[in-house]
Design an enzyme around this catalytic site. Structure first.
Site, PDB file in Angstrom:
ATOM      1  N   LYS A  27       0.780  -1.212  -0.408  1.00 41.45           N
ATOM      2  CA  LYS A  27      -0.067   0.043   0.171  1.00 41.45           C
ATOM      3  C   LYS A  27       0.742   1.402  -0.619  1.00 41.45           C
ATOM      4  O   LYS A  27       1.720   1.425   0.883  1.00 41.45           O
ATOM      5  CB  LYS A  27      -0.595  -0.417   1.248  1.00 41.45           C
ATOM      6  CG  LYS A  27      -1.856   1.171   1.475  1.00 41.45           C
ATOM      7  CD  LYS A  27      -3.084   0.804   2.082  1.00 41.45           C
ATOM      8  CE  LYS A  27      -3.081   2.261   2.842  1.00 41.45           C
ATOM      9  NZ  LYS A  27      -4.546   2.072   3.466  1.00 41.45           N
ATOM     10  N   LYS A  34      -2.244  -1.873  -3.869  1.00 36.07           N
ATOM     11  CA  LYS A  34      -3.257  -0.439  -3.221  1.00 36.07           C
ATOM     12  C   LYS A  34      -2.244   1.077  -3.985  1.00 36.07           C
ATOM     13  O   LYS A  34      -1.532   0.877  -3.087  1.00 36.07           O
ATOM     14  CB  LYS A  34      -3.704  -0.867  -1.917  1.00 36.07           C
ATOM     15  CG  LYS A  34      -4.704   0.470  -2.046  1.00 36.07           C
ATOM     16  CD  LYS A  34      -5.750   0.380  -0.524  1.00 36.07           C
ATOM     17  CE  LYS A  34      -6.053   1.847  -0.287  1.00 36.07           C
ATOM     18  NZ  LYS A  34      -6.709   1.830   1.001  1.00 36.07           N
TER      19      LYS A  34
HETATM   20  C1  PBG Z   1      -7.717   3.418   5.581  1.00 35.43           C
HETATM   21  C2  PBG Z   1      -7.594   2.858   3.811  1.00 35.43           C
HETATM   22  C3  PBG Z   1      -8.076   3.934   2.535  1.00 35.43           C
HETATM   23  C4  PBG Z   1      -8.074   3.397   1.790  1.00 35.43           C
HETATM   24  C5  PBG Z   1      -8.644   2.820   2.132  1.00 35.43           C
HETATM   25  N1  PBG Z   1      -8.428   2.025   3.300  1.00 35.43           N
HETATM   26  C6  PBG Z   1      -6.945   5.500   3.390  1.00 35.43           C
HETATM   27  C7  PBG Z   1      -5.902   5.492   3.261  1.00 35.43           C
HETATM   28  O1  PBG Z   1      -4.961   5.058   3.767  1.00 35.43           O
HETATM   29  O2  PBG Z   1      -5.828   6.997   3.713  1.00 35.43           O
HETATM   30  C8  PBG Z   1      -8.189   4.124   0.898  1.00 35.43           C
HETATM   31  C9  PBG Z   1      -9.416   3.346  -0.114  1.00 35.43           C
HETATM   32  C10 PBG Z   1      -9.708   4.373  -1.423  1.00 35.43           C
HETATM   33  O3  PBG Z   1      -9.019   5.732  -1.731  1.00 35.43           O
HETATM   34  O4  PBG Z   1     -10.323   4.046  -2.382  1.00 35.43           O
HETATM   35  N2  PBG Z   1      -6.315   3.280   6.113  1.00 35.43           N
END
Ligand code: PBG
Length: 325
Positions: free
Chosen positions: A192, A245
């Site tokens: 991520k 992601k």
């Molecule tokens: C929580 C989380 C996030 C997303 C999914 N879980 C946001 C982040 O890490 O700031 C992003 C999902 C999206 O942009 O569709 N940590």
């Protein structure tokens, strides 16, 4: 002599026969934003077609999802109260826990996945416990494990940690096993990145950090090998599925993991990837259906077998009406 590639493109039937990947409604996971406050179904301004929905308004939405053939949802909670320790996240009667119970009651066969993180629950918006401006890693593991266990207790079929603390998979696996949830899989957001593609989500989930950014815990997109180290560690610690992601700017990473590891790979087609398509389509600048389908095939081609996407309902509808194939 040259090759006549066009022979195999000569008709729709021929092209359908030689194609070697498919999209299927069963591949998709649909994210849902659940509000703890009552009486709410509010469109998210930066994500047209997506809503924040309260528990009392959820039933028709679930029926629609089910009738479209979507069998899997990913839950995010928006609590009324936030505090520095994010305690609503591990409240056994918190918004996500109650949503899991409701979904399991209304649609027992729906696969319910929960996002495990603290950022929607902490007053400072960071994904863990703070000491001054620092997000504490090891202290946060205790809370993340509590969240995962409370989701499993409520009936979640799978937990998906998105916090990016080190060691969370090991901690969570141990906690789940200790509580008897040996069969609850962990779908880890292993890879991520600290990304600008999460912007609209942070509006949607009300989870933007109140200071600083997430770069000390989410990954740096300027590194290529870090992805492999993260994936490797998560698998050793007990992850069952790996998520990459964002998705579309990281097809190379999806492919690398796909080639290297024999576990299912999920791609999270995140909020800005969705919003950009919607915005351009609203302006009449692109063919939305064409763009979305092409993107989904790109993710499948790269090696994702699971796709988490806000487009899921649209795609399911198009598939149902035979508008795409
Ligand atoms: C929580 C989380 C996030 C997303 C999914 N879980 C946001 C982040 O890490 O700031 C992003 C999902 C999206 O942009 O569709 N940590």
């Amino acid at each position: 002599m040259f090759k006549r590639h066009r022979r195999l493109r000569s008709s729709q039937v021929m092209r359908d026969m030689v194609k070697d990947i498919y999209i299927d409604v069963r591949d998709f996971v649909y994210p849902l934003f659940i509000e703890e406050e009552k009486g709410i179904k509010k469109e998210i301004p930066s994500m047209p077609g997506q809503y924040r929905i309260s528990l009392d308004m959820l039933e028709p939405e679930l029926d629609e999802i089910w009738n479209l053939g979507i069998r899997s949802v990913l839950l995010f909670g928006i609590p009324i109260e936030k505090d520095p320790m994010g305690k609503e996240a591990y409240n056994d009667f918190g918004v996500v826990q109650e949503a899991v119970r409701l979904i399991k009651k209304l649609h027992p066969e729906m696969l319910v996945i929960t996002d495990v993180c603290m950022c929607e629950y902490t007053s400072h918006g960071h994904c863990g416990i703070l000491s001054g401006p620092h997000v504490l890693n090891d202290e946060t593991l205790y809370y993340l494990s509590k969240i995962a266990v409370s989701h499993a207790k409520a009936g979640a079929d799978m937990v998906a940690p998105s916090d990016m603390m080190d060691g969370r998979i090991q901690a969570m696996r141990k906690a789940l096993d200790n509580e008897g949830f040996i069969n609850t899989p962990i779908m880890s957001y292993s890879v991520k990145y600290a990304s600008s593609f999460y912007g609209p989500f942070r509006d949607a989930a009300d989870s933007a950090p109140s200071f600083g950014d997430r770069k000390t815990y989410q990954m740096d997109f300027r590194s290529t090998k870090e992805a492999l180290r993260e994936a490797e560690a998560d698998l050793e610690e007990g992850a069952d599925i790996l998520i990459v992601k964002p998705a579309l700017a990281y097809l190379d990473v999806i492919k690398r993991l796909y080639r290297r590891y024999d576990v299912p790979i999920a791609a999270y087609n995140v909020s800005a990837e969705y919003s950009m398509v919607k915005a351009a389509a609203e302006k009449g600048w692109i063919d939305e259906k064409g763009i979305v389908v092409e993107k989904m095939y790109a993710l499948k081609r790269a090696g994702a077998s699971i796709i988490i996407t806000y487009h899921a309902k649209d795609i399911a509808r198009w598939l149902k009406n035979n508008e795409i194939d």
